[in-house]
Write an enzyme that holds these catalytic residues in place. Structure first.
Site, PDB file in Angstrom:
ATOM      1  N   SER A  11      31.953  31.805  43.615  1.00 24.68           N
ATOM      2  CA  SER A  11      31.726  32.216  42.225  1.00 24.68           C
ATOM      3  C   SER A  11      33.053  32.537  41.543  1.00 24.68           C
ATOM      4  CB  SER A  11      30.786  33.419  42.181  1.00 24.68           C
ATOM      5  OG  SER A  11      31.321  34.475  42.941  1.00 24.68           O
ATOM      6  N   SER A 247      38.514  43.249  43.750  1.00 30.02           N
ATOM      7  CA  SER A 247      37.416  42.364  43.414  1.00 30.02           C
ATOM      8  C   SER A 247      38.002  41.106  42.808  1.00 30.02           C
ATOM      9  CB  SER A 247      36.480  43.034  42.409  1.00 30.02           C
ATOM     10  OG  SER A 247      37.077  43.002  41.137  1.00 30.02           O
ATOM     11  N   LYS A 248      37.092  40.179  42.493  1.00 27.98           N
ATOM     12  CA  LYS A 248      37.558  38.918  41.927  1.00 27.98           C
ATOM     13  C   LYS A 248      38.227  39.140  40.568  1.00 27.98           C
ATOM     14  CE  LYS A 248      34.863  35.789  44.654  1.00 27.98           C
ATOM     15  NZ  LYS A 248      33.559  35.308  44.996  1.00 27.98           N
ATOM     16  N   ARG A 249      38.061  40.330  40.020  1.00 25.75           N
ATOM     17  CA  ARG A 249      38.711  40.599  38.735  1.00 25.75           C
ATOM     18  C   ARG A 249      40.201  40.867  38.893  1.00 25.75           C
ATOM     19  NH1 ARG A 249      33.933  43.197  38.212  1.00 25.75           N
ATOM     20  NH2 ARG A 249      34.834  45.184  38.840  1.00 25.75           N
ATOM     21  N   ASP A 250      40.629  41.155  40.124  1.00 25.23           N
ATOM     22  CA  ASP A 250      42.059  41.388  40.340  1.00 25.23           C
ATOM     23  C   ASP A 250      42.772  40.041  40.411  1.00 25.23           C
ATOM     24  OD1 ASP A 250      42.528  44.360  40.737  1.00 25.23           O
ATOM     25  OD2 ASP A 250      40.830  43.995  42.058  1.00 25.23           O
TER      26      ASP A 250
END
Ligand code: GLU
Length: 313
Positions: A11, A247-250
């Site tokens: 994702s 998280s993938k936001r980093d």
């Protein structure tokens, strides 16, 4: 023979925590001369386009990983999005045994029911729809399609995790009846992962310790479906220096940014090897060199705060 796997959900681009998981799962298998598989967990096909899965393969290869089967080298069966007919069979078996019931609760209703929260942010389901009559079910079906839950007994499931040690949960009190198929017809992670690991002959599962709490539910499904359960290793999560979970936001720590920054994998491998406890310092090293003396005894158990330098682009 040891059979291990990496099972990413495509994702987004992998972050360092995902890469640590790939690294340890690969080392564990390669150190023992086992077989290593890559399964793409794209159950939610809308959120997981094929391009992102292909990008993960490219990132894994760059990092130094290889696999004996799976991903785009394998065939359609390595993508969960293609496996609904397989999950259908196991779903039918659970249904035949009277263990599955439709659940019409909306997100808002679940919230209002104020069931106790688990530490992973999910609810312990209060069992609201468990006792619906066939008439009530027929009525409710006219309004909205139901999710499907599996009934759990009032029983404690315990196991010894290869990384975290002994772990136990009471299924009724700590988990509650859980969703195995969503209201849009997409099968849930808990059922799919059990079916796939069993059908692919996986003997050890290495994954983030955020999934430790899922394991009793999965062990219950293994047992109920008569499938052999693998050994589990739940590895520490990586955090920012302040303890916040990555998280993938980093984006600065995703593989795209790290590849651009370091150009070659050895510094990234070395940094993760030191963070995990496999090497005393973060000296650059090739992944395959770590397989020579890999042992789970060396791997840290507690979450790992990354050093501040890594966050500076
Ligand atoms: N697909 C899951 C993830 O990317 C991993 C599931 C598992 O290893 O059991 O977090």
């Amino acid at each position: 023979m040891t059979v291990g796997r990496f099972a990413p959900t495509p994702s987004g681009r992998m972050h360092l925590g995902n890469v640590l998981c790939a690294m340890l799962s690969w080392l564990s298998v390669r150190a023992r001369g086992g077989r290593y598989l890559l399964r793409i967990e794209d159950l939610d096909a809308m959120r997981c386009p094929r391009a992102l899965a292909d990008q993960i393969e490219d990132d894994l290869r760059w990092f130094g990983l290889d696999w004996d089967d799976g991903g785009s080298d394998g065939g359609a069966q390595w993508y969960q999005s293609t496996r609904a007919p397989v999950y259908d069979r196991y779903f039918a078996e659970l249904t035949r045994r009277g263990l599955v019931y439709p659940c019409f609760c909306s997100r808002a209703e679940l919230h209002a029911a104020q069931a106790p929260h688990r530490s992973d942010g999910t609810y312990v389901y209060a069992g609201t729809c468990r006792g619906l009559t066939p008439e009530q079910i027929a009525q409710k079906r006219k309004k909205r399609p139901p999710a499907a839950r599996v009934c759990v007994p009032d029983r404690t499931v315990s196991f010894v995790d290869g990384c975290q040690g002994a772990y136990a949960e009471n299924l009724a009190r700590d988990c509650g009846d859980f969703i195995i198929r969503r209201s849009d017809g997409v099968y849930g992670y808990q059922l799919a992962v059990v079916v796939d690991d069993a059908e692919m002959g996986v003997t050890e599962v290495v994954r983030g310790s955020d999934l430790l709490e899922s394991t009793p539910r999965q062990l219950y499904l293994y047992e109920t479906l008569g499938l052999p359960a693998p050994a589990f290793y739940h590895i520490p999560l990586l955090t920012a220096p302040d303890g916040r979970r990555l998280s993938k936001r980093d984006g600065d720590l995703d593989l795209g940014a790290l590849r651009a920054r370091f150009g070659r994998p050895e510094p990234v491998v070395g940094m993760l090897a030191a963070a995990a406890g496999l090497r005393p310092t973060a000296r650059p090293v090739a992944l395959r060199e770590l397989a020579d003396d890999f042992t789970w005894d060396a791997v840290r158990r507690a979450d790992i705060a990354l050093p501040p330098e890594i966050l500076r682009a």
